[in-house]
Enzyme design. Structure first.
Site, PDB file in Angstrom:
ATOM      1  N   HIS A 122       0.819  -1.216   0.000  1.00 26.57           N
ATOM      2  CA  HIS A 122       0.000   0.000   0.000  1.00 26.57           C
ATOM      3  C   HIS A 122       0.852   1.265   0.000  1.00 26.57           C
ATOM      4  O   HIS A 122       0.322   2.350  -0.183  1.00 26.57           O
ATOM      5  CB  HIS A 122      -0.907   0.014   1.240  1.00 26.57           C
ATOM      6  CG  HIS A 122      -1.984  -1.030   1.183  1.00 26.57           C
ATOM      7  ND1 HIS A 122      -3.321  -0.723   1.052  1.00 26.57           N
ATOM      8  CD2 HIS A 122      -1.923  -2.385   1.219  1.00 26.57           C
ATOM      9  CE1 HIS A 122      -4.032  -1.840   1.009  1.00 26.57           C
ATOM     10  NE2 HIS A 122      -3.202  -2.861   1.120  1.00 26.57           N
TER      11      HIS A 122
ATOM     12  N   ASP B 103       3.496   9.380  -0.552  1.00 22.18           N
ATOM     13  CA  ASP B 103       2.367   8.558  -0.107  1.00 22.18           C
ATOM     14  C   ASP B 103       2.067   7.514  -1.169  1.00 22.18           C
ATOM     15  O   ASP B 103       2.099   7.831  -2.368  1.00 22.18           O
ATOM     16  CB  ASP B 103       1.129   9.450   0.096  1.00 22.18           C
ATOM     17  CG  ASP B 103       0.208   8.914   1.185  1.00 22.18           C
ATOM     18  OD1 ASP B 103       0.249   7.698   1.442  1.00 22.18           O
ATOM     19  OD2 ASP B 103      -0.557   9.708   1.758  1.00 22.18           O
TER      20      ASP B 103
HETATM   21  O1  F6P Z   1      -1.600   2.088   4.781  1.00 22.53           O
HETATM   22  C1  F6P Z   1      -0.342   2.027   5.366  1.00 22.53           C
HETATM   23  C2  F6P Z   1      -0.411   1.550   6.791  1.00 22.53           C
HETATM   24  O2  F6P Z   1       0.874   1.436   7.295  1.00 22.53           O
HETATM   25  C3  F6P Z   1      -1.123   0.248   6.987  1.00 22.53           C
HETATM   26  O3  F6P Z   1      -0.352  -0.890   6.739  1.00 22.53           O
HETATM   27  C4  F6P Z   1      -1.513   0.405   8.415  1.00 22.53           C
HETATM   28  O4  F6P Z   1      -2.475  -0.464   8.884  1.00 22.53           O
HETATM   29  C5  F6P Z   1      -1.968   1.854   8.451  1.00 22.53           C
HETATM   30  O5  F6P Z   1      -1.069   2.505   7.607  1.00 22.53           O
HETATM   31  C6  F6P Z   1      -2.024   2.446   9.845  1.00 22.53           C
HETATM   32  O6  F6P Z   1      -0.830   2.258  10.537  1.00 22.53           O
HETATM   33  P1  F6P Z   1      -0.733   1.377  11.849  1.00 22.53           P
HETATM   34  O7  F6P Z   1      -1.316   0.055  11.533  1.00 22.53           O
HETATM   35  O8  F6P Z   1       0.721   1.326  12.177  1.00 22.53           O
HETATM   36  O9  F6P Z   1      -1.545   2.108  12.878  1.00 22.53           O
END
Ligand code: F6P
Length: 473
Positions: free
Chosen positions: A155, A363
């Site tokens: 992602h 991003d």
């Molecule tokens: O979309 C990128 C990302 O790192 C996801 O993999 C993740 O779930 C989200 O952002 C939120 O981050 P985190 O899971 O570390 O809270």
């Protein structure tokens, strides 16, 4: 049709809580249609020994989650995933803090996830793994003898080999992606960077436009820009604008224009730089003082990582400086909020905002940009101000594209957005909206899974990759 098994670090267990990440939003929407199983971390780090996996079944989906031990959480999540891979994959070598111990923890948690998942999978399941936390996951399953079709979608950005090779032990980790049957990226640039890595660093032979030979296997590479539930989100926004919450926010603005920003509190999102740009806007365009309110909603994220603590401090101090310098007893220029909001609340706020500031320094895609476009009143839409370094810039080519490192330029774009004639606002929003309806979340999931389950179909449709994001004049 085979059963779909999704694996990601975060799992969107249906508990009604507001979420901050785009990944959960995308996967939930994709699973809503097809159903299946979603496996990953519970979000818990118990003091005592972790409990066995927990299963919740709702509608057509089972959610299976496992707890992490404290050392796993530190080394895997706070360590290698978010202090090494996250900054490096976002081109921030300066912020990466590598330690061999954390790499060990990262590999160990991937093994642990594979061990816990294997009792739930059947030989004909198709497995879709998400994001940078799980690069060696297919290898862990293959080492255990699983021959399923396994796909990976990242992602976030994938940088060029010139950056990636600064990652210590990259040669141990990145080639593990070769154990997936299909590796999907958000943009052409990301996919090209990966192809260059495979060719230059691993010496793999290209056997087709998007295909490399890897021992006795074939790795397919594809571009799948993640979308949103465009039309459903538009409907939600139409309803949400009349909710008590959104009405109260609108009333509290006292007829001032609202600009909105919604991001996790993360240095990649460029929030501190955006504050500088808003300050420059108020300095350079004084007629707007007192007439516009900037609402920045920023749920905290990864708060025990030092780089996040630093940036949280930087943003708070910029907000204090701007409000102190420009504010009046009757007007606060920046409203800065750390609470996560529900999807409905955000949909209504997007619709109420005259402009959105989505200015990440880098991003993968950015779904806030897409949801903002979807949420607009198409008769009287607001204006999206979007970083050229967000993956969404390709499809949302009719946004005001800006360089987030240039505060003067972003300040000028804010003035332009707020002054933009209705006809131009409509034309820009229509262009973006039409692209996003075509490539919505269902289309994204179907394309990826179609290619994973029936790779021969790809050869018959050679022109699909270029289908989105026509050039804006
Ligand atoms: O979309 C990128 C990302 O790192 C996801 O993999 C993740 O779930 C989200 O952002 C939120 O981050 P985190 O899971 O570390 O809270």
């Amino acid at each position: 049709m085979s059963r779909l098994v999704v694996v990601s670090n975060r799992v969107g267990v249906p508990d009604g809580r507001a979420r901050a990440g785009g990944l959960e939003v995308a996967i939930r929407a994709a699973l809503r249609r097809r159903g299946g199983l979603w496996f990953g971390w519970s979000g818990r780090v118990p003091e005592n020994d972790p409990e066995p996996p927990k299963t919740i079944t709702q509608d057509n989906t089972s959610y299976i989650t496992v707890d992490l031990r404290k050392d796993d959480y530190e080394e895997f999540y706070n360590g290698f995933a978010n202090r090494v891979l996250w900054p490096i994959l976002h081109y921030r070598l300066d912020l990466a803090e590598f330690s061999r111990r954390d790499l060990g923890g990262y590999l160990r948690v991937n093994e642990f996830f594979a061990r816990n998942l294997e009792r739930f999978i059947k030989p004909d399941d198709v497995i879709w793994v998400h994001d940078y936390h799980l690069i060696p996951f297919a290898k862990a399953l293959r080492d255990r003898g699983h021959k399923n079709r396994i796909g990976f979608f990242i992602h976030i950005p994938f940088p060029p080999p010139e950056i990636l090779t600064a990652l210590p032990n990259h040669e141990r980790l990145i080639p593990a992606l070769g154990h997936f049957d299909l590796v999907g990226f958000q943009t052409e640039v990301d996919a090209t960077n990966f192809s260059r890595y495979l060719a230059n660093e691993c010496g793999l032979k290209r056997i087709g436009e998007n295909r490399f030979a890897y021992d006795d296997r074939t790795i397919e590479i594809g571009v799948y820009p993640v979308g949103v539930e465009t039309e459903a989100f538009a409907r939600l926004a139409r309803r949400a604008i009349d909710s008590t919450f959104v009405r109260e926010v609108i009333e509290s603005l006292s007829s001032r224009a609202m600009i909105i920003g919604v991001d996790r509190l993360d240095y990649t999102k460029g929030i501190a730089e955006r504050m500088d740009a808003f300050e420059r806007f108020l300095t350079n365009y004084p007629d707007w003082r007192g007439k516009v309110t900037y609402l920045q909603i920023t749920p905290r994220s990864r708060s025990s990582i030092p780089e996040y603590v630093d940036m949280a401090r930087r943003v708070s101090s910029a907000v204090g400086r701007i409000n102190g310098a420009f504010g009046e007893a009757s007007w606060t220029p920046v409203r800065y909020i750390n609470k996560a909001h529900t999807r409905t609340a955000l949909a209504g706020l997007y619709r109420a905002a005259r402009a959105a500031l989505v200015t990440p320094l880098r991003d993968g895609m950015n779904l806030v940009a897409k949801e903002y476009v979807a949420a607009q009143d198409r008769e009287d839409p607001g204006v999206l101000i979007l970083s050229r370094f967000a993956g969404a810039a390709k499809e949302c080519a009719a946004a005001l594209l800006v360089n987030p490192y240039d505060p003067e330029g972003v300040g000028a774009a804010i003035d332009r957005a707020l002054s933009m004639p209705l006809a131009e606002r409509r034309e820009r929003n229509d262009h973006n909206y039409r692209v996003l309806v075509k490539n919505d979340i269902t289309h994204w999931a179907e394309r990826f899974l179609g290619d994973l389950e029936a790779p021969w179909r790809r050869d018959e449709e050679t022109d699909r990759r270029a289908a989105f994001g026509a050039r804006w004049h």
